[in-house]
Design an enzyme around this catalytic site. Structure first.
Site, PDB file in Angstrom:
ATOM      1  N   LEU A  22      30.038 -11.239   9.924  1.00 17.47           N
ATOM      2  CA  LEU A  22      31.050 -12.120  10.535  1.00 17.47           C
ATOM      3  C   LEU A  22      30.398 -13.191  11.425  1.00 17.47           C
ATOM      4  O   LEU A  22      29.494 -12.893  12.216  1.00 17.47           O
ATOM      5  CB  LEU A  22      31.980 -11.248  11.395  1.00 17.47           C
ATOM      6  CG  LEU A  22      33.050 -11.975  12.209  1.00 17.47           C
ATOM      7  CD1 LEU A  22      34.181 -12.478  11.313  1.00 17.47           C
ATOM      8  CD2 LEU A  22      33.629 -11.069  13.291  1.00 17.47           C
TER       9      LEU A  22
ATOM     10  N   HIS B  70      41.985  -9.183  32.419  1.00 16.75           N
ATOM     11  CA  HIS B  70      40.839  -9.778  31.727  1.00 16.75           C
ATOM     12  C   HIS B  70      39.933  -8.682  31.150  1.00 16.75           C
ATOM     13  O   HIS B  70      39.410  -8.806  30.046  1.00 16.75           O
ATOM     14  CB  HIS B  70      40.056 -10.690  32.673  1.00 16.75           C
ATOM     15  CG  HIS B  70      40.835 -11.909  33.123  1.00 16.75           C
ATOM     16  ND1 HIS B  70      41.521 -12.710  32.241  1.00 16.75           N
ATOM     17  CD2 HIS B  70      41.039 -12.459  34.361  1.00 16.75           C
ATOM     18  CE1 HIS B  70      42.110 -13.700  32.907  1.00 16.75           C
ATOM     19  NE2 HIS B  70      41.835 -13.561  34.195  1.00 16.75           N
TER      20      HIS B  70
ATOM     21  N   ASP C  59      45.799 -15.355  25.041  1.00 20.31           N
ATOM     22  CA  ASP C  59      46.505 -15.645  26.296  1.00 20.31           C
ATOM     23  C   ASP C  59      47.361 -14.455  26.735  1.00 20.31           C
ATOM     24  O   ASP C  59      47.825 -13.678  25.901  1.00 20.31           O
ATOM     25  CB  ASP C  59      47.384 -16.895  26.079  1.00 20.31           C
ATOM     26  CG  ASP C  59      47.830 -17.505  27.394  1.00 20.31           C
ATOM     27  OD1 ASP C  59      47.253 -17.173  28.452  1.00 20.31           O
ATOM     28  OD2 ASP C  59      48.764 -18.319  27.376  1.00 20.31           O
TER      29      ASP C  59
HETATM   30  C1  IPE Z   1      44.606 -21.149  27.132  1.00 22.38           C
HETATM   31  O1  IPE Z   1      45.389 -20.411  28.000  1.00 22.38           O
HETATM   32  C2  IPE Z   1      43.157 -20.864  27.386  1.00 22.38           C
HETATM   33  C3  IPE Z   1      42.696 -19.561  26.971  1.00 22.38           C
HETATM   34  C4  IPE Z   1      43.391 -18.615  26.425  1.00 22.38           C
HETATM   35  C5  IPE Z   1      41.291 -19.314  27.172  1.00 22.38           C
HETATM   36  P1  IPE Z   1      45.902 -20.997  29.383  1.00 22.38           P
HETATM   37  O2  IPE Z   1      46.599 -19.889  30.066  1.00 22.38           O
HETATM   38  O3  IPE Z   1      44.783 -21.643  30.109  1.00 22.38           O
HETATM   39  O4  IPE Z   1      46.907 -22.140  28.908  1.00 22.38           O
HETATM   40  P2  IPE Z   1      48.143 -22.807  29.638  1.00 22.38           P
HETATM   41  O5  IPE Z   1      47.697 -23.186  31.019  1.00 22.38           O
HETATM   42  O6  IPE Z   1      49.243 -21.800  29.668  1.00 22.38           O
HETATM   43  O7  IPE Z   1      48.485 -23.976  28.768  1.00 22.38           O
HETATM   44  C1  IPE Z   2      44.091 -15.754  29.166  1.00 19.22           C
HETATM   45  O1  IPE Z   2      44.918 -15.113  30.048  1.00 19.22           O
HETATM   46  C2  IPE Z   2      42.639 -15.718  29.622  1.00 19.22           C
HETATM   47  C3  IPE Z   2      42.163 -16.989  30.158  1.00 19.22           C
HETATM   48  C4  IPE Z   2      42.808 -18.121  30.161  1.00 19.22           C
HETATM   49  C5  IPE Z   2      40.830 -16.983  30.747  1.00 19.22           C
HETATM   50  P1  IPE Z   2      45.537 -15.821  31.315  1.00 19.22           P
HETATM   51  O2  IPE Z   2      44.619 -15.606  32.467  1.00 19.22           O
HETATM   52  O3  IPE Z   2      45.870 -17.238  31.031  1.00 19.22           O
HETATM   53  O4  IPE Z   2      46.861 -14.976  31.514  1.00 19.22           O
HETATM   54  P2  IPE Z   2      48.314 -15.509  31.841  1.00 19.22           P
HETATM   55  O5  IPE Z   2      48.630 -16.614  30.891  1.00 19.22           O
HETATM   56  O6  IPE Z   2      48.280 -15.979  33.264  1.00 19.22           O
HETATM   57  O7  IPE Z   2      49.195 -14.327  31.660  1.00 19.22           O
HETATM   58 MG    MG Z   3      47.468 -18.156  30.270  1.00 14.03          MG
END
Ligand code: IPE
Ligand code: IPE
Ligand code: MG
Length: 247
Positions: free
Chosen positions: A134, A40, A23
């Site tokens: 892995l 990303h 995240d």
């Molecule tokens: C969890 O992160 C999903 C992934 C890392 C793929 P999110 O950004 O979607 O989670 P919330 O919304 O903060 O709970």
């Molecule tokens: C995690 O990063 C990747 C996915 C959930 C696809 P985020 O896109 O949730 O990034 P933040 O949490 O907004 O910083």
């Molecule tokens: Mg996120």
């Protein structure tokens, strides 16, 4: 110099199964006044480094949360971008993963993805299925609740077909129908970006996982920090509900 050396690993092996909630890509990009897409993309680079490192230090299985079922609620622009990135990664990385003897499994409800993505994912899984290094698991359009529901549905069909007796449905039985069946139990669950929640990632599988939360945003996460998490894991006293005195 990486904080984990071979002597440490000889004395105390790496966790068999590590799962990561990757995240913080959006916040990483925002801090740099860049579009979320850059976060990303940088996140994919981190994935490459972490996969390589896990293979090197002898981790058996690595499960990465790439896209949650709830991420479908994001703007069509961002969802489209993430799908495109998934497609590109499948096209670019499959051969490299194969050269590194990595076995790939993709878990989640794949029906939302385009036919092109679905067939590339199937082909990649098949090509890499005989590898012995892995076990890399990518969770895409995955939800822990979905996983338990799909296992229940499969068991219901077995019962209807007379292959399972309802009285035989227990934890071990359900376990066999979940997405991570046949892999070691998740020893260590890591979440980056400072959020302290599971966000519907693995639910069934983390009953006794050790949890490690870091404020580092995923694009900044490094093999060194993974080693730190592993050293921290080594210091945990895992009791699994029992008391040492009773062993
Ligand atoms: C969890 O992160 C999903 C992934 C890392 C793929 P999110 O950004 O979607 O989670 P919330 O919304 O903060 O709970
Ligand atoms: C995690 O990063 C990747 C996915 C959930 C696809 P985020 O896109 O949730 O990034 P933040 O949490 O907004 O910083
Ligand atoms: Mg996120």
């Amino acid at each position: 110099m990486s904080p984990i050396d071979q002597a440490t690993l000889n004395a105390n092996p790496a966790p068999k199964h590590i799962a990561i909630i990757m995240d913080g890509n959006g916040r990483w990009a925002k801090a740099r006044h860049m579009p979320r897409a850059h976060g990303h993309q940088k996140g994919v680079q981190t994935v490459r480094e972490i996969v390589k490192h896990c293979a090197k230090i002898g981790v058996d299985s690595l499960t990465l949360f790439a896209f949650s079922s709830e991420n479908m609620k994001r703007s069509s622009e961002e969802v489209g971008l993430l799908f495109k990135l998934f497609l590109t990664v499948l096209k670019q990385e499959t051969k490299k993963l194969n050269n590194n003897n990595i076995c790939l499994k993709i878990i989640g409800d794949m029906s939302v993805f385009t036919p092109e993505i679905q067939s590339l994912a199937d082909d990649a899984e098949q090509l890499l299925s005989h590898n012995t290094g892995l076990n890399l698991v990518i969770a895409a359009n995955y939800g822990g609740q979905w996983d338990i529901a799909q296992a229940a549905k499969k068991i219901a069909l077995e019962v209807l077909g007379g292959r399972i007796n309802p009285s035989d449905i227990d934890v071990d039985c359900l376990d066999k129908y979940t997405s991570l069946a046949n892999l070691p139990k998740v020893d260590l669950l890591i979440r980056t970006s400072g959020e302290v929640r599971i966000s519907n990632f693995l639910l069934w599988d983390i009953a006794y996982s050790e949890l490690f939360f870091t404020k580092t945003l995923w694009p900044d996460f490094s093999p060194d920090e993974l080693d730190e998490a592993i050293l921290n894991f080594h210091s945990r006293d895992r009791r699994f509900g029992a008391r040492k005195e009773d062993a």
